[in-house]
Write a protein that holds these residues in place. Structure first.
Motif, short mmCIF file in Angstrom:
data_model
loop_
_atom_site.label_atom_id
_atom_site.label_comp_id
_atom_site.label_asym_id
_atom_site.label_seq_id
_atom_site.Cartn_x
_atom_site.Cartn_y
_atom_site.Cartn_z
N GLY A 1 -46.93 33.55 17.68
CA GLY A 1 -47.09 35.02 17.11
C GLY A 1 -46.38 36.06 18.72
N GLU A 2 -46.34 35.34 20.13
CA GLU A 2 -45.89 35.76 20.89
C GLU A 2 -44.01 35.97 20.76
OE1 GLU A 2 -46.06 33.17 24.05
OE2 GLU A 2 -45.29 34.69 25.62
N SER B 1 -50.33 28.86 16.62
CA SER B 1 -49.93 30.13 16.53
C SER B 1 -49.75 31.42 17.15
CB SER B 1 -51.22 30.42 15.16
OG SER B 1 -51.21 29.79 13.78
N SER B 2 -49.89 31.21 17.86
CA SER B 2 -50.57 32.24 19.29
C SER B 2 -48.77 31.86 19.56
CB SER B 2 -51.23 31.88 20.66
OG SER B 2 -52.53 31.40 19.79
N ALA C 1 -43.32 38.96 18.25
CA ALA C 1 -44.39 40.11 18.81
C ALA C 1 -42.34 40.20 19.49
CB ALA C 1 -45.12 40.40 19.64
N ASP D 1 -55.48 25.24 17.48
CA ASP D 1 -54.15 25.71 16.94
C ASP D 1 -52.86 26.60 18.13
OD1 ASP D 1 -51.93 26.80 15.72
OD2 ASP D 1 -53.52 28.06 14.43
N THR D 2 -51.84 26.47 19.17
CA THR D 2 -51.74 26.72 20.10
C THR D 2 -50.23 26.98 19.78
OG1 THR D 2 -50.49 24.93 20.84
CG2 THR D 2 -52.67 25.28 21.92
N SER E 1 -46.66 41.16 12.87
CA SER E 1 -47.21 39.65 12.34
C SER E 1 -49.08 40.01 12.57
CB SER E 1 -47.73 38.66 13.26
OG SER E 1 -48.24 36.79 12.76
N HIS E 2 -49.90 40.76 11.82
CA HIS E 2 -50.97 41.05 11.20
C HIS E 2 -52.03 40.14 11.38
CE1 HIS E 2 -49.33 45.31 10.52
NE2 HIS E 2 -49.62 45.16 11.44
N PHE E 3 -51.88 39.23 10.44
CA PHE E 3 -52.36 38.59 10.08
C PHE E 3 -52.41 36.86 10.44
CE2 PHE E 3 -53.22 41.29 7.24
CZ PHE E 3 -54.57 42.15 6.76
N GLN E 4 -53.25 35.89 10.82
CA GLN E 4 -53.08 34.87 10.85
C GLN E 4 -53.68 33.59 10.30
OE1 GLN E 4 -51.68 33.27 15.49
NE2 GLN E 4 -50.25 35.35 15.03
N THR E 5 -53.69 32.76 9.56
CA THR E 5 -54.80 31.71 9.08
C THR E 5 -54.68 30.14 8.92
OG1 THR E 5 -54.59 33.79 7.05
CG2 THR E 5 -55.66 31.66 6.84
#
Lengths: 403, 403
Positions: free
Chosen positions: A26-27, A22-23, A30, A19-20, A36-40
């Motif tokens: 997330g970037e 979500s990363s 930011a 799972d690239t 972003s405190h949680f990723q599922t």
């Protein structure tokens, strides 16, 4: 403003795909100043997807669902979101027509299944960017929102940059846009860059116009990122352009490109523009340079070949300095392959006393040659990759001097 | 048996590191027959970590926490688990001594901080495998369990294979071990392999001794995985060895290696054993073969170099067949670089009528030469990668015939 990411797909849980997405999301969050405190990660299961999305929506202001927008029965993100919104699905005729067009454009008949992709939860809007057959969705729920984007990385990225990030910030009460540009540098240490730009960074801290951040990125060099917040794209562009000009004055030729440009694409474009060809002596780099260049120039129009052979095959080598050997190898590659330019990267010969990581790079032009001794990381795999970029960078500098 | 994964680290949420650990763990859980329905990423924040781990423990039988076991103040996985267990931390003197030893062995003074890594929640046990300074933990809570493993991939993997997977299965009421072996094949389609092994798969379905699964893995070829469940390692090894022998009879020379072996490592080992050197004509593959071989053989002891040059540089080329051109290129590379063997991969010349993806590969040995025409994927980047492996495979087959 808080936003969670829910990545959907059983193949993610099974490790068949990393799972690239979500990363990357997330970037971007930011960079846009969104927490972003949680990723599922969750499989293609309606109940579990509903649970994850509802929970994310409870504890955050927004949720980005990534994946599950395809045409098959497994792709149930649309349905789950409709259930959470408490609405029916409505067929969007424009999207349906667009999907038909895409198939016709490829000369293929559209399977009826694909029309599922035109079903949209009532009250949701579709994202304007639609590089594939899966429309992205903006699904408001009270004062919160669920975004649905496809799992195909380039489709997801286009929608994030075109719609989601700005929409998120607007919802966060911020009507401004955040834009950034990366200046790519090579050959100058991170602390040296930080020192050179220190006054500029301080001035920006005071003015609040923009920020400058550094990121050491291995063989991609050190990235200098200018970020600004402005009323609209045009205002942001003006601020970034002014800041870029100031930084270029300070860093000069250490900057080789911007954003997605790489050393390879930059050198290739310069040579193409000038109608020049080149070859390489890959004694140290063992084919890495060739494989990179031929991927961009498969017909060898500009990069015309390389010699790969063990060290010390030149019998006179021991009597020569490292830099002279590099020039000789570069010239030899140029002459053998019959190009305008040759480049080379060599390691010291066995028995020579040099610090680990010492590499000699050279460029041989029709009228002159030039070599440098550089200190690269001592581990072979990294030394080789760094040597490729360093040799190309020397060529780039000579070309840009010659105008 | 259900097990969730909670990956810990703010850098994962910010996209500075892609969470490949969860994917790998997910794959291993699936192979061991353990369900994993949710995977969560959470930052280095005690409350949010506690929330995620408690929730995972509620809906599953086991939780694997990955990351946050380092020596810094950010690394709080141990503390959070102790809180969930409702116990104090106890210093494990053996682990403390071991960590001291590691630092002394490297000639470094241990920062006192590092002793935090020897603090273990009361009632937890440490995992025997400890390749770094972070011990893994097995933390029972009622009839459930939390495992804590480091975020460093190779440390995590060693603990998963050495302890966690078997422990999970024992807790699931299964005292047996699951072991598998991958037979690596090249040049035979997935459906052809499935057909060839169909009887064997059926027989295993009836006997229940083992299972056979196929996985198409791009340039890594098609993997045939034998998996068995047995009372212990020795029993599993016996079953796998017997099954491997049967499959080798059926697939013969299509099998080039097992488990982590690659085409490159296999060919290199065969040549090294026989004291032979080789060179390549990388007209089509543009340096990919060289960069792979030189990474494994940096001093060019076995792989001694390559020629990379545009197509059609041979003036007689047009009069020759594709296979003859490949032989000529392989022989030319061998002669130019002065090796025992040459190999080559060429695309058709412009204007020649061949289906997209047609590639000619050749091996030139001192006493004879041989070429093949193969159909590879038509997209250039994939065609090039596949051509590298196909040319090496032809060499492998000739070497193994010659004994």
């Amino acid at each position: 403003m808080r936003c969670e990411v829910v990545a959907v797909g059983t193949e993610l849980l099974l490790g068949q795909i990393v799972d690239t997405n979500s990363s990357w999301i997330g970037e971007q969050l930011a960079l846009a100043g969104i927490d972003s405190h949680f990723q599922t990660k969750v499989g293609d299961n309606a109940d579990r997807m509903e649970f994850c999305i509802r929970q994310a929506l409870e504890r955050s202001d927004a949720v980005i669902c990534c994946g599950g927008l395809g045409p098959t029965q497994d792709d149930i993100t649309r349905d789950v979101i409709a259930k959470i919104m408490g609405v029916e699905m409505v067929r969007d005729d424009k999207i349906a027509a667009h999907i038909r067009d895409i198939f016709e454009g490829r000369g293929r008949v559209m399977p009826e299944n694909n029309l599922r992709q035109a079903d949209v939860p009532a009250g949701a809007s579709t994202i304007a960017q639609m590089p594939g057959t899966a429309p992205g969705l903006v699904c408001p729920i009270g004062d919160k929102v669920i975004y649905a984007v496809p799992g195909v990385p380039h489709e997801m990225r286009e929608m994030m940059h075109g719609t989601v990030l700005d929409d998120l910030r607007r919802r966060g009460g911020d009507a401004s846009v955040i834009r950034s540009r990366v200046l790519r540098t090579w050959g100058y240490g991170e602390s040296a860059i930080a020192e050179t730009l220190a006054e500029r960074v301080d001035a920006l801290d005071e003015s609040g116009h923009a920020t400058i951040a550094f990121q050491a990125s291995g063989i991609e060099g050190i990235k200098v990122r200018i970020t600004t917040k402005a009323a609209d794209d045009a205002a942001a562009e003006a601020i970034i352009a002014a800041e870029e000009a100031l930084i270029r004055e300070l860093l000069g030729d250490y900057i080789f490109g911007i954003d997605d440009e790489s050393m390879e694409t930059v050198v290739l474009a310069m040579l193409r523009e000038r109608g020049l060809s080149f070859a390489a002596a890959e004694n140290l780099t063992g084919g890495i340079l060739s494989s990179r260049m031929t991927a961009l120039d498969p017909n060898l129009e500009v990069f015309r070949g390389a010699t790969i052979a063990p060290h010390g095959t030149n019998q006179n080598a021991k009597a020569m300095s490292g830099e002279d050997r590099a020039v000789s190898a570069a010239t030899n590659a140029r002459d053998m392959i019959g190009t305008d330019i040759g480049i080379a990267a060599l390691a010291p010969l066995e028995g020579e006393e040099h610090p680990p990581g010492t590499v000699f790079v050279a460029v041989s032009l029709p009228d002159r040659a030039e070599a440098r001794t550089v200190a690269l990381p001592g581990v072979l795999s990294r030394m080789r990759s760094y040597a490729v970029i360093t040799a190309l960078d020397l060529l780039r500098k000579r070309l840009s001097e010659d105008g």
